[in-house]
Design an enzyme around this catalytic site. Structure first.
Site, mmCIF file in Angstrom:
data_model
loop_
_atom_site.group_PDB
_atom_site.id
_atom_site.type_symbol
_atom_site.label_atom_id
_atom_site.label_comp_id
_atom_site.label_asym_id
_atom_site.label_seq_id
_atom_site.Cartn_x
_atom_site.Cartn_y
_atom_site.Cartn_z
ATOM 1 N N GLY A 129 0.827 -1.221 0.000
ATOM 2 C CA GLY A 129 0.000 0.000 0.000
ATOM 3 C C GLY A 129 0.852 1.258 0.000
ATOM 4 O O GLY A 129 1.564 1.544 -0.967
ATOM 5 N N ILE A 131 3.466 1.982 1.801
ATOM 6 C CA ILE A 131 4.873 1.844 2.214
ATOM 7 C C ILE A 131 5.773 1.902 0.978
ATOM 8 O O ILE A 131 5.593 1.119 0.051
ATOM 9 C CB ILE A 131 5.110 0.487 2.929
ATOM 10 C CG1 ILE A 131 4.122 0.284 4.073
ATOM 11 C CG2 ILE A 131 6.553 0.370 3.406
ATOM 12 C CD1 ILE A 131 4.155 -1.114 4.676
ATOM 13 N N GLU A 185 -12.931 -9.029 3.194
ATOM 14 C CA GLU A 185 -14.061 -9.042 2.256
ATOM 15 C C GLU A 185 -15.096 -10.054 2.750
ATOM 16 O O GLU A 185 -14.783 -10.927 3.555
ATOM 17 C CB GLU A 185 -13.586 -9.514 0.873
ATOM 18 C CG GLU A 185 -12.387 -8.796 0.329
ATOM 19 C CD GLU A 185 -12.697 -7.392 -0.113
ATOM 20 O OE1 GLU A 185 -13.867 -7.120 -0.437
ATOM 21 O OE2 GLU A 185 -11.775 -6.559 -0.111
ATOM 22 N N LYS A 200 1.914 -10.378 -4.000
ATOM 23 C CA LYS A 200 2.838 -9.307 -3.595
ATOM 24 C C LYS A 200 4.272 -9.829 -3.485
ATOM 25 O O LYS A 200 5.211 -9.150 -3.915
ATOM 26 C CB LYS A 200 2.366 -8.693 -2.271
ATOM 27 C CG LYS A 200 1.041 -7.935 -2.424
ATOM 28 C CD LYS A 200 0.443 -7.559 -1.077
ATOM 29 C CE LYS A 200 -0.849 -6.767 -1.216
ATOM 30 N NZ LYS A 200 -1.599 -6.665 0.054
HETATM 31 N N1 HSE Z 1 -6.879 -7.158 1.375
HETATM 32 C C1 HSE Z 1 -5.599 -6.527 1.422
HETATM 33 C C2 HSE Z 1 -5.069 -6.558 2.857
HETATM 34 C C3 HSE Z 1 -5.692 -5.121 0.911
HETATM 35 O O1 HSE Z 1 -5.810 -6.966 3.759
HETATM 36 O O2 HSE Z 1 -3.918 -6.223 3.094
HETATM 37 C C4 HSE Z 1 -4.437 -4.568 0.340
HETATM 38 O O3 HSE Z 1 -3.940 -5.288 -0.747
#
Ligand code: HSE
Length: 406
Positions: A129, A131, A185, A200
Site C-alpha cells: 500500500g 509503504i 471481504e 505481492k
Molecule cells: N486485502 C488486502 C489486505 C488489501 O488486507 O492487506 C491490500 O492489498
C-alpha cells in the site's frame, strides 16, 4: 501543465484525486509544473462531486487524447484493466497502478512495452500500500545484493493473527470481526488463503531477481488452520504466529513461500500488529532494514500512486528501467527449502521421544499447561522434502505443523 486521467473512481481513485487536490502546490513544485486531472473514467456519475465535470464513461476519450500523458489505473482485477493499461502504454502514455493482480499476471509484458515506448509503467502501490518499498529496492539499494525479504504483506490476516495472539480469540470470531470492521471481504479467501500476499511476494521476488517470478510457482498456505492452541504454544515458546511471505537467495538460487510461521520476540516483525504491513529486507552490504506502515486504505495507497505519478511526470518520454526482464525465474524447489518445523503431536512424549529424535534430530520440546494428551516440539533445521518424508510415519498423530522463521 501535465494532464492525467484516472481509470476508476472507487476508494483508491477518489483518494488519488484527493491527494492531488490537497497537496497540489507541493506536488507542482516537485514536478516543475502543475498536475491536472483531465478525465476520470467510471461507469457511474458523481453529481455534486468536483470530478463530475471530468467524468467520462468512454475509455476511447482518454486513450485518443494526446494531451493525456499519465494514466492511473485503480480499477482492480485483470480485465478490462489489462487491455486499458496496454493500450495506454502503446499510445505513449505512462501508467501508474495499484493493481497487484495485474502486475503479478502481466507485469513483464507491460514493463517491456513501457520500455519500448520510452514511457513508464509504475506500480509502487501494488505491494505494501502506502509503504515505499519497490522504489527503494530498485533505486536506493542498488549497491546491494538482496539476500532476504520477509514480508507481512496482508493487513487483514495480520489483524486476525494479532487478535488471536493477544486476546485468545478463535479464528471464526476474529474473521467475523475483521469483516465487521471492513478489513476482510465478505469472501475472505484471497486474504486468508494467502493469495493476496502471494501476488505481492511474486512482485518483490521479480524486482530483486530482475526476472519474472510467477505467483503460481510459489508455495502458498493461508492461516485457516491456525488455532487458539497453536497460539498458546507460540506464547509458551516466546514466539508469535504471523502470515509471512518470504523470498530468500542462497547462492544462485532463489526460493519464495507464503505460510504462517512462528516468529521469535526478538525479530523486528514480531511487533508489527493489527492491519499494519512491514517488509524486512536483508542486503549483503546493508544488513537489516525494515519498511513499516499502512499496507492498505484510501489515502496511504493513493499516496504511493501519486508518488508514481510525480516520478512519471518528471520523466516524460524517458524510461526509468524499473521492473524486470521477461525471462522466467525458476524458483528453488520447495522440497529443498530448509527451516525448523514446529509440530504438535498426540500421545505420550516419553514413549515417542527416541523415535522422534531419530527422525527429526535434536528436538526442543514444549508443553502447555491445560492442553492435555499432546505435546509440541521444534525440529532441527531440515529440508521440506525430508520433513515430509519423516512426518509421513506420524501422520495420524500429527495435529499441526507450523514453520519456524529465523
Ligand atoms: N486485502 C488486502 C489486505 C488489501 O488486507 O492487506 C491490500 O492489498
Amino acid at each position: 501543465m501535465v494532464k492525467i486521467a484516472v481509470l476508476g473512481y472507487g476508494t483508491v481513485g477518489s483518494g488519488v484525486v484527493e491527494v492531488i487536490r490537497t497537496n497540489q502546490k507541493v506536488i507542482g513544485e516537485r514536478v516543475g509544473e502543475e498536475l491536472s486531472v483531465k478525465y476520470v473514467l467510471d461507469l457511474r456519475d458523481f453529481p455534486g462531486d468536483p470530478v463530475q465535470d471530468v467524468i467520462t464513461h468512454d475509455f476511447e476519450d482518454i486513450v485518443n487524447d494526446e494531451e493525456v500523458k499519465i494514466v492511473v489505473e485503480v480499477m482492480g482485477g485483470i480485465e478490462p484493466a489489462y487491455t486499458f493499461v496496454k493500450r495506454c502504454l502503446l499510445a505513449g502514455k505512462s501508467v501508474a497502478t495499484s493493481n497487484k493482480a495485474l502486475v503479478a499476471a502481466h507485469g513483464s509484458e507491460l514493463i517491456r512495452i513501457a520500455k519500448e515506448q520510452e514511457v513508464n509503467f509504475l506500480f509502487e502501490a501494488s505491494v505494501g500500500g502506502g509503504i515505499p518499498i519497490l522504489r527503494p529496492l530498485h533505486s536506493s539499494l542498488t549497491g546491494d545484493v538482496i539476500e532476504e525479504i520477509i514480508g507481512i504483506l496482508n493487513g487483514t490476516t495480520n489483524y486476525m493473527m494479532t487478535k488471536m495472539f493477544y486476546e485468545g480469540a478463535d479464528y471464526d470470531e476474529v474473521l467475523k470481526e475483521a469483516q465487521a470492521n471492513g478489513y476482510a471481504e465478505r469472501n475472505p479467501e484471497a486474504d486468508v488463503e494467502g493469495h493476496d500476499a502471494c501476488r505481492k511476494i511474486a512482485i518483490l521476488s521479480s524486482v530483486i531477481s530482475g526476472k519474472q517470478v510467477d505467483f503460481e510457482d510459489i508455495y502458498c498456505e493461508g492461516i485457516t488452520k491456525i488455532t487458539v492452541q497453536d497460539m498458546q504454544y507460540a506464547k509458551a515458546m516466546g514466539k508469535t504466529i504471523k502470515l509471512l511471505a518470504t523470498c530468500k537467495r542462497d547462492g544462485d538460487s532463489i526460493s519464495a513461500m507464503v505460510s504462517p510461521c512462528l516468529l521469535s520476540a526478538d525479530h523486528p516483525l514480531f511487533s508489527v500488529n493489527g492491519v499494519f504491513n512491514a517488509i524486512f529486507v536483508r542486503g549483503n552490504m546493508l544488513g537489516d532494514a525494515m519498511f513499516y506502515g499502512s499496507g492498505a486504505g484510501k489515502l496511504p495507497t493513493a499516496s504511493a500512486v501519486v508518488g508514481d505519478i510525480v516520478e512519471a511526470a518528471k520523466n516524460l518520454n524517458r524510461n526509468l528501467g524499473n521492473g524486470w526482464i521477461g525471462e522466467k525465474l525458476e524458483l528453488e524447489k520447495k522440497d529443498n527449502v530448509e527451516h525448523q518445523f514446529f509440530v504438535r503431536m498426540k500421545g505420550d512424549r516419553e514413549a515417542l521421544q527416541e523415535s522422534l529424535a531419530q527422525s527429526f534430530g535434536d528436538l526442543a520440546y514444549v508443553e502447555v499447561p491445560g492442553i492435555e494428551g499432546e505435546f509440541g516440539f521444534v525440529t532441527e533445521v531440515m529440508s521440506e522434502g525430508l520433513f515430509e518424508q519423516k512426518a509421513a510415519a506420524y501422520e495420524k498423530d500429527m495435529i499441526a505443523m507450523i514453520r519456524v522463521e529465523g
